[in-house]
Design a protein around this motif. Structure first.
Motif, PDB file in Angstrom:
ATOM      1  N   VAL A 450     -21.565 -17.536  30.708  1.00 35.39           N
ATOM      2  CA  VAL A 450     -22.291 -16.269  30.760  1.00 35.39           C
ATOM      3  C   VAL A 450     -22.239 -15.540  29.424  1.00 35.39           C
ATOM      4  O   VAL A 450     -23.265 -15.080  28.906  1.00 35.39           O
ATOM      5  CB  VAL A 450     -21.719 -15.379  31.882  1.00 35.39           C
ATOM      6  CG1 VAL A 450     -22.351 -13.989  31.840  1.00 35.39           C
ATOM      7  CG2 VAL A 450     -21.957 -16.032  33.235  1.00 35.39           C
ATOM      8  N   PHE A 451     -21.033 -15.448  28.842  1.00 33.50           N
ATOM      9  CA  PHE A 451     -20.889 -14.679  27.610  1.00 33.50           C
ATOM     10  C   PHE A 451     -21.251 -15.551  26.411  1.00 33.50           C
ATOM     11  O   PHE A 451     -20.764 -16.674  26.261  1.00 33.50           O
ATOM     12  CB  PHE A 451     -19.455 -14.160  27.456  1.00 33.50           C
ATOM     13  CG  PHE A 451     -19.091 -13.136  28.495  1.00 33.50           C
ATOM     14  CD1 PHE A 451     -19.456 -11.810  28.328  1.00 33.50           C
ATOM     15  CD2 PHE A 451     -18.398 -13.495  29.635  1.00 33.50           C
ATOM     16  CE1 PHE A 451     -19.125 -10.864  29.284  1.00 33.50           C
ATOM     17  CE2 PHE A 451     -18.062 -12.561  30.591  1.00 33.50           C
ATOM     18  CZ  PHE A 451     -18.429 -11.238  30.428  1.00 33.50           C
ATOM     19  N   THR A 452     -22.103 -15.022  25.560  1.00 28.19           N
ATOM     20  CA  THR A 452     -22.546 -15.782  24.386  1.00 28.19           C
ATOM     21  C   THR A 452     -21.579 -15.640  23.220  1.00 28.19           C
ATOM     22  O   THR A 452     -21.524 -16.516  22.361  1.00 28.19           O
ATOM     23  CB  THR A 452     -23.943 -15.294  23.946  1.00 28.19           C
ATOM     24  OG1 THR A 452     -23.880 -13.872  23.689  1.00 28.19           O
ATOM     25  CG2 THR A 452     -24.964 -15.552  25.044  1.00 28.19           C
ATOM     26  N   ASP A 453     -20.813 -14.549  23.182  1.00 26.13           N
ATOM     27  CA  ASP A 453     -19.901 -14.327  22.062  1.00 26.13           C
ATOM     28  C   ASP A 453     -18.469 -14.296  22.588  1.00 26.13           C
ATOM     29  O   ASP A 453     -17.774 -13.287  22.525  1.00 26.13           O
ATOM     30  CB  ASP A 453     -20.238 -13.020  21.342  1.00 26.13           C
ATOM     31  CG  ASP A 453     -19.525 -12.901  19.993  1.00 26.13           C
ATOM     32  OD1 ASP A 453     -18.922 -13.906  19.558  1.00 26.13           O
ATOM     33  OD2 ASP A 453     -19.556 -11.813  19.397  1.00 26.13           O
ATOM     34  N   VAL A 454     -18.029 -15.428  23.127  1.00 23.45           N
ATOM     35  CA  VAL A 454     -16.660 -15.517  23.636  1.00 23.45           C
ATOM     36  C   VAL A 454     -15.654 -15.449  22.496  1.00 23.45           C
ATOM     37  O   VAL A 454     -14.542 -14.960  22.651  1.00 23.45           O
ATOM     38  CB  VAL A 454     -16.487 -16.822  24.443  1.00 23.45           C
ATOM     39  CG1 VAL A 454     -15.088 -16.908  25.039  1.00 23.45           C
ATOM     40  CG2 VAL A 454     -17.528 -16.894  25.539  1.00 23.45           C
ATOM     41  N   GLY A 455     -16.045 -15.941  21.310  1.00 23.33           N
ATOM     42  CA  GLY A 455     -15.137 -15.944  20.168  1.00 23.33           C
ATOM     43  C   GLY A 455     -14.673 -14.554  19.793  1.00 23.33           C
ATOM     44  O   GLY A 455     -13.517 -14.348  19.411  1.00 23.33           O
ATOM     45  N   GLN A 456     -15.570 -13.544  19.902  1.00 22.18           N
ATOM     46  CA  GLN A 456     -15.180 -12.175  19.583  1.00 22.18           C
ATOM     47  C   GLN A 456     -14.125 -11.670  20.557  1.00 22.18           C
ATOM     48  O   GLN A 456     -13.165 -10.996  20.170  1.00 22.18           O
ATOM     49  CB  GLN A 456     -16.434 -11.276  19.638  1.00 22.18           C
ATOM     50  CG  GLN A 456     -16.212  -9.874  19.107  1.00 22.18           C
ATOM     51  CD  GLN A 456     -16.164  -9.825  17.597  1.00 22.18           C
ATOM     52  OE1 GLN A 456     -16.380 -10.827  16.931  1.00 22.18           O
ATOM     53  NE2 GLN A 456     -15.880  -8.652  17.057  1.00 22.18           N
ATOM     54  N   ILE A 457     -14.288 -12.021  21.841  1.00 18.80           N
ATOM     55  CA  ILE A 457     -13.303 -11.607  22.841  1.00 18.80           C
ATOM     56  C   ILE A 457     -11.972 -12.309  22.584  1.00 18.80           C
ATOM     57  O   ILE A 457     -10.900 -11.717  22.689  1.00 18.80           O
ATOM     58  CB  ILE A 457     -13.818 -11.912  24.255  1.00 18.80           C
ATOM     59  CG1 ILE A 457     -15.154 -11.216  24.489  1.00 18.80           C
ATOM     60  CG2 ILE A 457     -12.812 -11.493  25.307  1.00 18.80           C
ATOM     61  CD1 ILE A 457     -15.801 -11.543  25.816  1.00 18.80           C
ATOM     62  N   ALA A 458     -12.054 -13.604  22.243  1.00 16.65           N
ATOM     63  CA  ALA A 458     -10.826 -14.358  21.975  1.00 16.65           C
ATOM     64  C   ALA A 458     -10.103 -13.818  20.744  1.00 16.65           C
ATOM     65  O   ALA A 458      -8.864 -13.782  20.708  1.00 16.65           O
ATOM     66  CB  ALA A 458     -11.148 -15.830  21.788  1.00 16.65           C
ATOM     67  N   ARG A 519      -9.708  -5.896  11.760  1.00 15.48           N
ATOM     68  CA  ARG A 519     -10.670  -6.889  11.304  1.00 15.48           C
ATOM     69  C   ARG A 519     -11.674  -7.238  12.412  1.00 15.48           C
ATOM     70  O   ARG A 519     -12.842  -7.491  12.142  1.00 15.48           O
ATOM     71  CB  ARG A 519      -9.950  -8.148  10.831  1.00 15.48           C
ATOM     72  CG  ARG A 519      -9.097  -7.945   9.592  1.00 15.48           C
ATOM     73  CD  ARG A 519      -8.438  -9.238   9.160  1.00 15.48           C
ATOM     74  NE  ARG A 519      -9.415 -10.198   8.687  1.00 15.48           N
ATOM     75  CZ  ARG A 519      -9.872 -10.263   7.441  1.00 15.48           C
ATOM     76  NH1 ARG A 519      -9.423  -9.416   6.530  1.00 15.48           N
ATOM     77  NH2 ARG A 519     -10.751 -11.173   7.099  1.00 15.48           N
ATOM     78  N   VAL A 520     -11.194  -7.248  13.666  1.00 15.04           N
ATOM     79  CA  VAL A 520     -12.110  -7.555  14.777  1.00 15.04           C
ATOM     80  C   VAL A 520     -13.173  -6.472  14.908  1.00 15.04           C
ATOM     81  O   VAL A 520     -14.373  -6.757  15.023  1.00 15.04           O
ATOM     82  CB  VAL A 520     -11.321  -7.709  16.091  1.00 15.04           C
ATOM     83  CG1 VAL A 520     -12.266  -7.730  17.292  1.00 15.04           C
ATOM     84  CG2 VAL A 520     -10.500  -8.994  16.067  1.00 15.04           C
ATOM     85  N   PHE A 521     -12.762  -5.211  14.869  1.00 15.06           N
ATOM     86  CA  PHE A 521     -13.715  -4.122  15.067  1.00 15.06           C
ATOM     87  C   PHE A 521     -14.588  -3.888  13.835  1.00 15.06           C
ATOM     88  O   PHE A 521     -15.720  -3.426  13.961  1.00 15.06           O
ATOM     89  CB  PHE A 521     -12.971  -2.841  15.429  1.00 15.06           C
ATOM     90  CG  PHE A 521     -12.375  -2.864  16.810  1.00 15.06           C
ATOM     91  CD1 PHE A 521     -13.188  -2.984  17.929  1.00 15.06           C
ATOM     92  CD2 PHE A 521     -11.005  -2.788  16.999  1.00 15.06           C
ATOM     93  CE1 PHE A 521     -12.653  -3.024  19.203  1.00 15.06           C
ATOM     94  CE2 PHE A 521     -10.459  -2.814  18.268  1.00 15.06           C
ATOM     95  CZ  PHE A 521     -11.290  -2.932  19.370  1.00 15.06           C
ATOM     96  N   SER A 522     -14.073  -4.201  12.655  1.00 19.03           N
ATOM     97  CA  SER A 522     -14.881  -4.024  11.438  1.00 19.03           C
ATOM     98  C   SER A 522     -15.851  -5.178  11.230  1.00 19.03           C
ATOM     99  O   SER A 522     -16.867  -5.037  10.563  1.00 19.03           O
ATOM    100  CB  SER A 522     -13.975  -3.899  10.211  1.00 19.03           C
ATOM    101  OG  SER A 522     -13.244  -5.105  10.001  1.00 19.03           O
TER     102      SER A 522
END
Length: 523
Positions: A450-458, A519-522
């Motif tokens: 379902v989620f296309t950007d799982v890497g960002q969550i990981a 770094r994740v949020f930026s």
């Protein structure tokens, strides 16, 4: 049967009477021997022995499990559990099922080393060279790699030491042994972190498998993304989910290590044959970026954020701390000394492997190396084609070890919740684990699809929980009664300083946690 007599005639004689007496004598003998061998059976409150069944039954006529068989008794000795009768049928059945679920197959230090090496040689190895994309020198980057490897090794050693002192075989028990009653929080963090990391494997493998199958001549109508993800989860991940012990994962560990080694060999071949240098075979090929020059000064630091990114990726690459109690509990003749030997057998080798992946990848593609090292290779490079297959195997073989610890923690949590709700808990541990395996795999498939950007969550989960398991948790444990257990009034100042110095892991962990989240949020 017919028997000839002295007069030559025949007479018929039935042996049924003698056989019946033989059975009765044999039964009496068994009852007498059993009574002497197991005198506690008659002494159990609420239990009677019905001779015609030979099974213990309760006074209310409900059937109770028989005595533990020899094989179960042997397994109970291996696990250190004592299975005794007595009490009501429900409690006895619960203890028996618990003993069967906690059977552990011990492994040698060599087998555990293979598994630990495989756990830490994963996808993160391919991202190390990209962390120096700002043009930092090789020497300064290698210092960061070795510093983070040794630091992670030290905290992993502490996990085994504290497991030895407390007898804990999972993070929840380890945390609660220090006086806390919130061990379920640690288990919940590990389950969430594992699910999100494993969800990343679904889109990654589908993105690798689809072009590989396309190049192999498979019809495009069969290469639907959702269909490929379904096949990956059903035919690869689901069967591997039932591997629970390190011994059962020996084959996958060997296969994963060989695949990672073959990838390293291919990178070395392409560097030394000059295929990607100006004028080489793949210079200017589709998908290949212009090769930038590596700084001549190996100690140059042109991008501090690049070094910090490299340190964060090293934290993620060398983190096996959340499965540290599993390694300790399944290690043969487990002790803090043997666990220390396991740790320092593996982590120096990991430092060499990380250094080779970084150095060869950096020298091959220069300071403009992309984060995913395999993305720098040409599309028509046959050796790179083999590398992609090899790292698909690496990802698949990493799945069972990460999954097993999370599924076991989820199984414990399910029983705890049902007991608190005053409902009948699932006493059959195997069935309970089976249900958890299916539920977790469905959840992993759903998130990865379902989620296309799982890497960002990981990345977000990794920034928090990797630092929690690698630095913060060992640092906190070191300042409790468990960590300071060996200190006495006669301990030297140096020993006291070493014990207190472990508290420095706490601010280090929070520093990397803050940096990773920034770094994740930026980004």
């Amino acid at each position: 049967r017919e028997v000839r007599g002295e007069d030559g005639g025949s007479r018929s004689r039935s042996r049924s009477g003698s056989m019946a007496w033989s059975k009765r004598l044999a039964f009496v003998f068994v009852v007498v021997v059993a009574g002497h061998a197991r005198p506690s059976l008659a002494e159990r409150p609420g239990l009677t022995l019905t001779p015609w069944q030979g099974r213990p039954t309760s006074g209310q006529g409900t059937r109770v499990l028989p005595m533990v068989p020899t094989s179960a008794a042997k397994r109970s000795v291996e696990t250190g559990l004592t299975i005794r009768g007595g009490g009501d049928s429900q409690s006895r059945r619960s203890r028996l099922e618990q003993s069967r679920g906690q059977v552990t197959m011990r492994v040698s230090t060599g087998t555990a080393s293979l598994s630990l090496l495989k756990n830490c040689v994963g996808m993160s190895c391919l991202t190390l060279a990209g962390a120096a994309a700002g043009g930092n020198g090789i020497g300064s980057c290698l210092l960061v790699i070795w510093f983070m490897t040794l630091l992670s090794g030290r905290t992993f050693e502490l996990i085994g030491t504290y497991c030895d002192r407390t007898g804990a075989d999972n993070l929840e028990k380890l945390w609660e042994s220090c006086g806390s009653k919130n061990g379920w929080i640690i288990d919940g963090a590990m389950i969430g972190y594992s699910i999100m990391c494993l969800s990343c494997y679904v889109p990654f493998l589908s993105s690798v498998v689809i072009p590989l199958l396309s190049n192999a001549g498979v019809n495009q109508k069969y290469l639907n993304v959702v269909g490929v993800k379904t096949c990956v989860c059903t035919f690869l991940f689901l069967p591997l989910s039932f591997l629970r012990t390190l011994k059962s994962m020996t084959f996958t560990s060997i296969l994963g290590n060989l695949s990672a080694g073959s990838t390293l060999v291919v990178i070395a071949i392409r560097y030394f044959d000059g295929s990607y240098r100006p004028g080489g075979q793949f210079d200017g090929a589709p998908g290949v970026l212009p090769i930038d020059i590596v700084p001549r000064n190996i100690w140059a630091i042109n991008d501090w954020s690049g070094l910090l990114s490299l340190a964060l990726r090293m934290c993620f690459a060398a983190s096996a701390h959340y499965v540290g109690p599993k390694y300790f509990s399944e290690l043969r003749d487990a002790s803090s000394e043997r666990f220390r030997k396991l740790t320092w057998n593996v982590y120096p080798i990991l430092g060499c492997i990380y250094s080779l992946f970084f150095t060869l990848g950096y020298l091959l593609f220069g300071s403009q190396t992309q984060a995913a090292l395999l993305s720098n290779f040409a599309d028509n490079d046959r050796l790179a084609y083999l590398c992609r297959w090899a790292y698909a195997v690496v990802s698949v073989t990493m799945y069972p070890l990460v999954f097993a610890s999370a599924a076991t923690a989820a199984s414990r949590g399910l029983i705890r919740v049902r007991q608190k709700l005053q409902k009948r808990a699932i006493l059959n541990e195997r069935f309970n684990y089976f249900a958890v395996v299916w539920a977790m795999n469905i959840l992993i498939y759903a998130i990865g699809t379902v989620f296309t950007d799982v890497g960002q969550i990981a990345d977000f989960m990794g920034a928090i929980f990797t630092q929690l398991f690698v630095f913060v948790l060992p640092g906190l444990l070191s300042q409790t009664s468990v960590g300071l257990m060996e200190l006495t009034e006669s301990s030297s100042k140096l020993d006291r300083l070493k014990a207190r110095a472990n508290a420095l892991f706490i601010p280090i962990g929070f520093f990397f946690m803050y940096t990773g989240l920034a770094r994740v949020f930026s980004g």
